[in-house]
Design a protein around this motif. Sequence first.
Motif, PDB file in Angstrom:
ATOM      1  N   ASN A  63       0.807  -1.229   0.000  1.00 29.49           N
ATOM      2  CA  ASN A  63       0.000   0.000   0.000  1.00 29.49           C
ATOM      3  C   ASN A  63       0.835   1.272   0.000  1.00 29.49           C
ATOM      4  O   ASN A  63       0.682   2.127   0.865  1.00 29.49           O
ATOM      5  CB  ASN A  63      -0.948  -0.006   1.203  1.00 29.49           C
ATOM      6  CG  ASN A  63      -1.894  -1.173   1.185  1.00 29.49           C
ATOM      7  OD1 ASN A  63      -2.322  -1.601   0.124  1.00 29.49           O
ATOM      8  ND2 ASN A  63      -2.187  -1.711   2.345  1.00 29.49           N
ATOM      9  N   ASN A  64       1.722   1.415  -0.930  1.00 31.79           N
ATOM     10  CA  ASN A  64       2.586   2.601  -1.049  1.00 31.79           C
ATOM     11  C   ASN A  64       3.468   2.820   0.171  1.00 31.79           C
ATOM     12  O   ASN A  64       3.840   3.943   0.485  1.00 31.79           O
ATOM     13  CB  ASN A  64       1.750   3.863  -1.314  1.00 31.79           C
ATOM     14  CG  ASN A  64       1.001   3.769  -2.622  1.00 31.79           C
ATOM     15  OD1 ASN A  64       1.537   3.262  -3.604  1.00 31.79           O
ATOM     16  ND2 ASN A  64      -0.225   4.236  -2.642  1.00 31.79           N
ATOM     17  N   SER A 124       5.622  -2.967   5.045  1.00 29.46           N
ATOM     18  CA  SER A 124       4.905  -3.843   5.960  1.00 29.46           C
ATOM     19  C   SER A 124       5.898  -4.838   6.541  1.00 29.46           C
ATOM     20  O   SER A 124       6.864  -5.234   5.882  1.00 29.46           O
ATOM     21  CB  SER A 124       3.799  -4.572   5.199  1.00 29.46           C
ATOM     22  OG  SER A 124       3.132  -5.482   6.038  1.00 29.46           O
TER      23      SER A 124
END
Length: 181
Positions: free
Chosen positions: A29-30, A33
């Motif tokens: 998501n840009n 993680s």
Amino acid sequence: FMSRVLAEALAKRLPDAAFVFNDGPMDANNGKSWYILRGEDPTNTRAASKKIAVDTVTKVSQGLKVPHENIVVVGFSQGGGVAYDAGSCSAPHVKAIVSLAGVLANGDCALEAQAKPAPVLIVYNDQDPVVKPEMIQAFQAQLTKTGYQSKLETVAGATHFPAPEGIVKAENFIVAQLGGK
């Protein structure tokens, strides 16, 4: 970015401190993680994140010649749980642990007999749209189960990114742990 905001504030109060940043290893998501949060996790990314975090503490301690008892680990979001893993699974334990809007990653390293638990601060925005209150409660319950006590600082805020008041609370906690000004 989150760590840099906190480090810039801390650098003024802890001039002899070193700051090491470790982003999650996965693109998501840009951003970054630490592990797969939902769905299948065939490669056990949660366990891998714990190993990376513990290894980072060890490398920082050895490379910078800083004893574990002078290290504070900090993480944001998934990194908050990973910071707890880094601190609680390192031997010896670190000085303190800070979770900013963090969720439990593994949380499976119990406190050894006779070991002094590192203080844990959890900072949470009261209207965080990503991390729900029950996730914070589950995190605290697991800390208690593994022998740790946490202090929860809930501040006014409607974003996942910690509110300025939360950053100040984290900063003050870290400075108090490390004996700065």
